[in-house]
Design an enzyme around this catalytic site. Structure first.
Site, PDB file in Angstrom:
ATOM      1  N   CYS A 149     -34.535   5.133 -17.006  1.00 47.47           N
ATOM      2  CA  CYS A 149     -33.082   5.195 -16.532  1.00 47.47           C
ATOM      3  C   CYS A 149     -32.389   3.896 -17.200  1.00 47.47           C
ATOM      4  O   CYS A 149     -32.934   3.037 -17.450  1.00 47.47           O
ATOM      5  CB  CYS A 149     -32.979   5.468 -15.255  1.00 47.47           C
ATOM      6  SG  CYS A 149     -33.160   3.946 -14.246  1.00 47.47           S
ATOM      7  N   CYS A 160     -33.182   0.315 -16.365  1.00 49.81           N
ATOM      8  CA  CYS A 160     -34.152  -0.453 -17.221  1.00 49.81           C
ATOM      9  C   CYS A 160     -33.535  -1.090 -18.273  1.00 49.81           C
ATOM     10  O   CYS A 160     -34.341  -2.484 -18.800  1.00 49.81           O
ATOM     11  CB  CYS A 160     -35.166   0.530 -17.778  1.00 49.81           C
ATOM     12  SG  CYS A 160     -35.887   1.876 -16.578  1.00 49.81           S
ATOM     13  N   ASP A 214      -3.078  -4.871 -46.814  1.00 50.10           N
ATOM     14  CA  ASP A 214      -2.988  -5.563 -47.976  1.00 50.10           C
ATOM     15  C   ASP A 214      -2.380  -4.654 -49.125  1.00 50.10           C
ATOM     16  O   ASP A 214      -2.550  -3.437 -48.979  1.00 50.10           O
ATOM     17  CB  ASP A 214      -4.163  -6.213 -48.354  1.00 50.10           C
ATOM     18  CG  ASP A 214      -3.960  -7.029 -49.801  1.00 50.10           C
ATOM     19  OD1 ASP A 214      -3.288  -7.732 -49.966  1.00 50.10           O
ATOM     20  OD2 ASP A 214      -4.743  -6.589 -50.639  1.00 50.10           O
ATOM     21  N   ASP A 239      -9.489  -6.053 -49.237  1.00 51.31           N
ATOM     22  CA  ASP A 239     -10.546  -5.670 -50.239  1.00 51.31           C
ATOM     23  C   ASP A 239     -11.893  -6.602 -49.363  1.00 51.31           C
ATOM     24  O   ASP A 239     -13.036  -6.376 -50.316  1.00 51.31           O
ATOM     25  CB  ASP A 239     -10.379  -6.211 -51.521  1.00 51.31           C
ATOM     26  CG  ASP A 239      -9.904  -7.795 -51.727  1.00 51.31           C
ATOM     27  OD1 ASP A 239     -10.429  -8.406 -50.719  1.00 51.31           O
ATOM     28  OD2 ASP A 239      -9.546  -8.208 -52.508  1.00 51.31           O
ATOM     29  N   ASP A 257      -9.241 -11.481 -48.797  1.00 53.93           N
ATOM     30  CA  ASP A 257      -8.514 -11.483 -47.503  1.00 53.93           C
ATOM     31  C   ASP A 257      -9.626 -11.693 -46.405  1.00 53.93           C
ATOM     32  O   ASP A 257      -9.332 -11.556 -45.208  1.00 53.93           O
ATOM     33  CB  ASP A 257      -8.001  -9.821 -47.324  1.00 53.93           C
ATOM     34  CG  ASP A 257      -6.918  -9.446 -48.201  1.00 53.93           C
ATOM     35  OD1 ASP A 257      -6.156 -10.191 -48.610  1.00 53.93           O
ATOM     36  OD2 ASP A 257      -7.183  -8.442 -48.961  1.00 53.93           O
TER      37      ASP A 257
END
Length: 759
Positions: free
Chosen positions: A29, A32, A445, A644, A648
């Protein structure tokens, strides 16, 4: 405020060569998860560890040896082994077979347990009595008790083994709750049979049917959950299915069909019509169209000719192609995409890490509540108090298993990330997925994002002394070595007109302004008005002409030779055909869209007007783009940046979510939080739509899980008994617990039906 990269994001940024994946066995579960992650993070050399409870896998970043990682997991009571490569189709098939075998075992366990439990429960309902009154009752119940013990050994053994391991490691998990609940019910029943005088007469009730039914219902829930879980990996299976098993290579003039893993870089590879391209490469012979939709989401086939790149997994449609292999094995675009999707599916958004922390404290808290509930019944409950105490404690233990809580987030993330990949959107981690759903501003951009990024020379205006051809020759000579899109447009224009660029020496790029060089002992300048101003070139009489060009969405560049203006060259970058519609989608979604460009203000204004953007930043130098992102963040905005992925980079890194625009094999997969495989901004709108749908799904799952546990535990403890005389049956609790997990998994799989707005 500027984004503070979390530990998770940092880890994912460095996950390449130092990443390992382990398969975990015995994790029952969500409680853990924290224990396993903590144990692995404490291993020397591990920088980060993140577990996907739904897949039972854990991704580990760092320099630690695999043996040390496995030892750490075993040390806290679980088993682990190294996972196969995400590209290994044979290993994937083997895992699928193992999962099917385990699914069949769970169904067998279910049939065995319910085969005993259902008749017993039916008998109890018909006779209305599971009490021990006579010697005959004791003999019959003793036989049932032995059969129940057999069920516990065969179908429920793993619960008790898991509970024992947890106890040895001073912890508790789902196995602990189920083992305590079913074990208590069985032991109490045995005491009733063996030494009935120790039990008040009204409490001499056996609960063998509850033990068998709970094991059967939990096993059924696990089986149905596992079956539904298999559907969430559909995206990875589809991507793996794109890999052909063999490739046709040309060696020593002969064509040979060889296994994919034997293809080497620089091998010549032939693909015929209808075949999948096996590795990345560059076309040397032939012309064809290639269907790249499975990688980019772009439905239209792409024309391929000599010099063009092709990607593994795409389908050659019409003609035969021969290409040189440039990337093979784990280096192909497809391999990197599979690895990235797998990694993202294993990651957690912050909301998921919160659920794991809660689950870590949940099981011990439930054990305390079960004890307190029993004590309350023993002290203030009606007769038979002992029976009521046993029922309430057992029911609390069974109903409270936090499986649903642990599955709530990873199931949705797996489906959401896979859904995005199908649309050509690669989400790098869970944090990016969550943050994308609450962006308030999207900064775009201009060049290559809103526009095609392939500018063309549209106007050459001579100011003095030279012809258009001579101006182009000088400008092309200056820019011939530059990779800037505007420079390449000028060189392309000269080549198209069959002009020979002049020889320019002492080339120097001037960031954000243009370029300079020497032609026939005279200084040559090509750039914007700022460059002319800084170099004291008089352009006053020609600014109106430049502004007129800019108003038409063209970028005017001044060319000066020997200290005097020689001409103006205008370049236009066409707007992508679908940019207007995609930007409208973002705005309709309540997002503030801003354009960011280094271009002059007039050109920026013209482009903004065409695409329907009302806010823009123009004439921004590359190094100042990040400042604009920070400025918006200081205003309290959650900012996305789309560019791109290279020019940037600072702005992409600073934004709350960075989106890299990429196409085909040239995609900058590692440069941003989310990569858009096709050039269309519709991919951006799709990414945000998928992230919002995924977060809605996660919140639905978490709400359901929290409500289930919050409401279920008090009812199981007996809060309704004083007013309504209702006490929850442990069997009903077992069914509710099993089907709560199934509900979460089923809801997560609803995401597979989600479709972004059609465009």
């Amino acid at each position: 405020m500027p984004k503070q990269r979390s530990e998770t994001s940092h880890a994912h940024a460095n996950v390449n060569a130092a990443a390992q994946e382990l398969l975990i066995e015995g994790a029952g579960c969500a409680s853990c998860v924290v224990k396993i992650e903590t144990a692995l993070r404490n291993v020397p050399g591990v920088s980060y560890a993140e577990m996907n409870f739904a897949e039972r896998t854990v991704a580990v970043t760092g320099s630690a040896a695999t043996a040390d990682l496995i030892s750490a997991v075993q040390g806290i009571g679980y088993n682990a082994k190294a996972a196969a490569s995400s590209l290994d189709t044979d290993a994937a098939a083997e895992k699928e077979l193992a999962d099917k075998a385990y699914y069949r075992k769970l169904l067998r366990d279910t049939a065995l347990a319910l085969g005993l439990g259902v008749p017993l429960m039916a008998y109890g309902m018909i006779t209305g009595d599971m009490m021990i009154h006579t010697t005959g009752d004791r003999i019959g119940s003793a036989i049932v008790g032995l059969l129940t013990l057999l069920v516990m050994w065969i179908a429920g053994k793993h619960f008790f083994v898991g509970a024992w391991k947890s106890l040895r490691n001073h912890s508790a998990n789902m196995d602990t709750l189920i083992a305590l609940g079913t074990g208590t019910a069985w032991l109490y029943s045995v005491v009733v049979l063996g030494v009935p005088d120790l039990i008040p007469e009204l409490a001499r009730h056996v609960y063998f049917e509850a033990t068998a039914m709970i094991i059967g219902l939990v096993s059924l829930g696990l089986a149905l959950e596992m079956r539904a879980r298999g559907k969430t990996s559909a995206a990875i299976k589809r991507l793996l299915g794109l890999q052909p098993k063999t490739a046709r290579v040309i060696r020593d003039g002969k064509e040979l069909d060889i296994a994919l893993e034997r293809v080497l870089r620089n091998d010549q590879v032939r693909v015929r019509p209808g075949e999948q391209i096996p590795v990345d490469g560059k076309v040397t012979e032939g012309n064809s169209t290639v269907d790249e939709s499975m990688l980019t989401g772009e439905p239209m086939p792409t024309v391929k000719k000599p010099g063009d790149e092709v990607a593994a997994g795409t389908i050659n449609k019409t003609g035969s192609l021969i290409f040189v292999a440039t990337r093979v094995g784990k280096d192909t675009a497809l391999a990197r995409i599979i690895a990235m999707v797998k990694r993202a599916q294993n990651s957690k958004p912050p909301i998921g890490r919160m659920a794991d922390v809660i689950s870590g404290y949940f099981v011990p808290s439930i054990m305390i509540i079960a004890v307190l509930s029993a004590l309350v019944w023993l002290n203030v409950g009606p007769q038979p108090v002992l029976a009521y105490a046993i029922i309430s404690a057992t029911t609390v233990l069974i109903i409270a298993c936090p499986c649903a809580l642990g599955l709530a987030t990873p199931m949705s993330v797996m489906v959401g990330v896979g859904k995005a990949a199908e649309a050509g959107v690669l989400i790098r981690n869970g944090e990016a997925l969550q943050t994308s759903s609450r962006l308030t501003v999207m900064v775009l951009d201009k060049t290559g994002t809103i526009t095609l990024g392939a500018p063309q020379v549209t106007d050459v205006q001579v100011v003095q002394g030279e012809s258009e051809q001579q101006l182009l020759c000088i400008a092309a000579g200056l820019e011939v070595g530059s990779e800037h899109p505007l420079a390449q447009a000028i060189v392309a224009a000269a080549v198209t007109r069959e002009l020979v660029p002049e020889k320019i020496t002492d080339f120097a790029a001037i960031s954000g302004q243009g370029a300079a060089g020497i032609f026939q002992n005279q200084q040559v300048l090509l750039g914007n008005a700022l460059l002319m101003q800084n170099k004291q070139i008089d352009i006053a009489q020609h600014t109106a002409a430049a502004q007129a060009l800019a108003a038409a969405a063209k970028t005017p560049m001044y060319l000066a030779v020997g200290g005097k203006l020689a001409g103006i060259i205008a370049v236009a970058d066409p707007i992508k055909t679908d940019s207007i519609a995609a930007i409208k989608r973002l705005q309709n979604n309540g997002m503030r869209v801003i354009m960011l460009t280094g271009d002059n203000r007039a050109t920026a204004q013209a482009v903004a007007n065409k695409v329907g953007i009302t806010e823009f930043f123009a004439e921004v130098l590359p190094e100042h783009k990040a400042d604009k992102i920070a400025e918006l963040q200081r205003q309290g905005e959650v900012v996305g940046m789309t560019g791109d992925g290279i020019n940037d980079a600072p702005a992409l890194a600073l934004a709350d979510v960075g989106f890299a625009i990429g196409t085909g094999t040239d995609v900058a997969i590692e440069s941003a939080d989310i990569t858009l495989m096709r050039g269309s901004l519709h991919g951006l709108a799709d990414a945000i739509a998928v992230s919002q749908a995924t977060m809605r799904n996660i919140k639905q799952n978490l709400f359901g899980a929290f409500v289930y546990n919050t409401a279920g535990v008090p009812i199981a403890a007996g809060i309704l008994f004083p007013m309504f005389g209702l006490l929850l049956n442990p069997v009903i609790a077992g069914a509710a617990m099993a089907f709560s997990s199934l509900t979460v998994v089923t809801n997560a799989n609803r995401l597979r039906l989600f479709k972004p707005e059609q465009h």
